[in-house]
Motif scaffolding. Structure first.
Motif, PDB file in Angstrom:
ATOM      1  N   GLN A   8      -6.526  26.607 -45.949  1.00  0.00           N
ATOM      2  CA  GLN A   8      -7.025  25.586 -45.020  1.00  0.00           C
ATOM      3  C   GLN A   8      -6.666  25.926 -43.574  1.00  0.00           C
ATOM      4  O   GLN A   8      -7.480  25.751 -42.668  1.00  0.00           O
ATOM      5  CB  GLN A   8      -6.471  24.216 -45.382  1.00  0.00           C
ATOM      6  CG  GLN A   8      -7.037  23.665 -46.673  1.00  0.00           C
ATOM      7  CD  GLN A   8      -6.362  22.356 -47.059  1.00  0.00           C
ATOM      8  OE1 GLN A   8      -5.167  22.173 -46.845  1.00  0.00           O
ATOM      9  NE2 GLN A   8      -7.145  21.452 -47.637  1.00  0.00           N
ATOM     10  N   GLN A  15      -8.751  28.947 -42.486  1.00  0.00           N
ATOM     11  CA  GLN A  15     -10.140  28.526 -42.269  1.00  0.00           C
ATOM     12  C   GLN A  15     -10.280  27.796 -40.939  1.00  0.00           C
ATOM     13  O   GLN A  15     -11.222  28.046 -40.183  1.00  0.00           O
ATOM     14  CB  GLN A  15     -10.606  27.626 -43.416  1.00  0.00           C
ATOM     15  CG  GLN A  15     -12.044  27.178 -43.316  1.00  0.00           C
ATOM     16  CD  GLN A  15     -13.029  28.305 -43.551  1.00  0.00           C
ATOM     17  OE1 GLN A  15     -12.793  29.145 -44.410  1.00  0.00           O
ATOM     18  NE2 GLN A  15     -14.099  28.339 -42.799  1.00  0.00           N
ATOM     19  N   SER A  16      -9.335  26.907 -40.639  1.00  0.00           N
ATOM     20  CA  SER A  16      -9.434  26.158 -39.380  1.00  0.00           C
ATOM     21  C   SER A  16      -9.250  27.075 -38.168  1.00  0.00           C
ATOM     22  O   SER A  16      -9.898  26.864 -37.134  1.00  0.00           O
ATOM     23  CB  SER A  16      -8.433  25.002 -39.354  1.00  0.00           C
ATOM     24  OG  SER A  16      -7.118  25.479 -39.300  1.00  0.00           O
ATOM     25  N   ASP A  54     -12.603  28.858 -37.867  1.00  0.00           N
ATOM     26  CA  ASP A  54     -13.599  27.908 -37.348  1.00  0.00           C
ATOM     27  C   ASP A  54     -13.370  27.641 -35.858  1.00  0.00           C
ATOM     28  O   ASP A  54     -14.316  27.588 -35.076  1.00  0.00           O
ATOM     29  CB  ASP A  54     -13.552  26.591 -38.114  1.00  0.00           C
ATOM     30  CG  ASP A  54     -14.071  26.715 -39.532  1.00  0.00           C
ATOM     31  OD1 ASP A  54     -14.794  27.688 -39.827  1.00  0.00           O
ATOM     32  OD2 ASP A  54     -13.738  25.833 -40.356  1.00  0.00           O
TER      33      ASP A  54
END
Length: 144
Positions: A30, A33-34, A37
């Motif tokens: 997570q 991924q952040s 992003d």
């Protein structure tokens, strides 16, 4: 003495790069991924975080291979691109295995191939630069 210091600093740079790679690989899925992003958003990239993540794999191992190449040259006084590639590929393998133990991450053959591709591309580029540089030096020497 100066050569020993330079050699030490070259290997220290290799260790630091490996440490950075380990740090990013230790991030849960997570978080990773952040970050991807956020990077894609911050630079207004037209593609998603998948491309950002693969580019990061490619570039971090390209950098590591060049640092290893430089450290080996500093240590032995010879260019050893194949040895640099093998060391980088082995570290990439341990990096993928390490990710098995990180929440939400996995060991992926494709990621290892991307890592090795980055190493190979960077080493080919460096060898090309060395070749051109050597050729220019010989030409300058022959012109005397």
């Amino acid at each position: 003495m100066k050569r020993k210091i330079v050699t030490f600093l070259c290997w220290l740079a290799v260790a630091a790069c490996m440490g950075v790679i380990f740090y990013f690989s230790a991030q849960p899925a997570q978080v990773s991924q952040s970050v991807s992003d956020g990077f894609a958003f911050a630079f207004n990239l037209p593609f998603g975080s998948f491309i950002v993540r693969k580019a990061a794999h490619f570039l971090e191992f390209a950098g590591l291979s060049v640092l290893i190449f430089n450290a080996l040259h500093s240590t032995y006084g010879k260019f050893r691109p194949f040895v640099s590639f093998i060391i980088t590929a082995l570290y990439a393998l341990t990096d993928e295995i390490h990710q098995i133990f990180v929440d939400g991450r996995a060991c992926r053959f494709f990621d290892w191939v991307v890592d090795c591709s980055g190493a190979a591309a960077a080493l080919i580029f460096v060898c090309l630069i060395v070749y051109i540089s050597d050729k220019k030096k010989r030409r300058c020497y022959d012109d005397r």
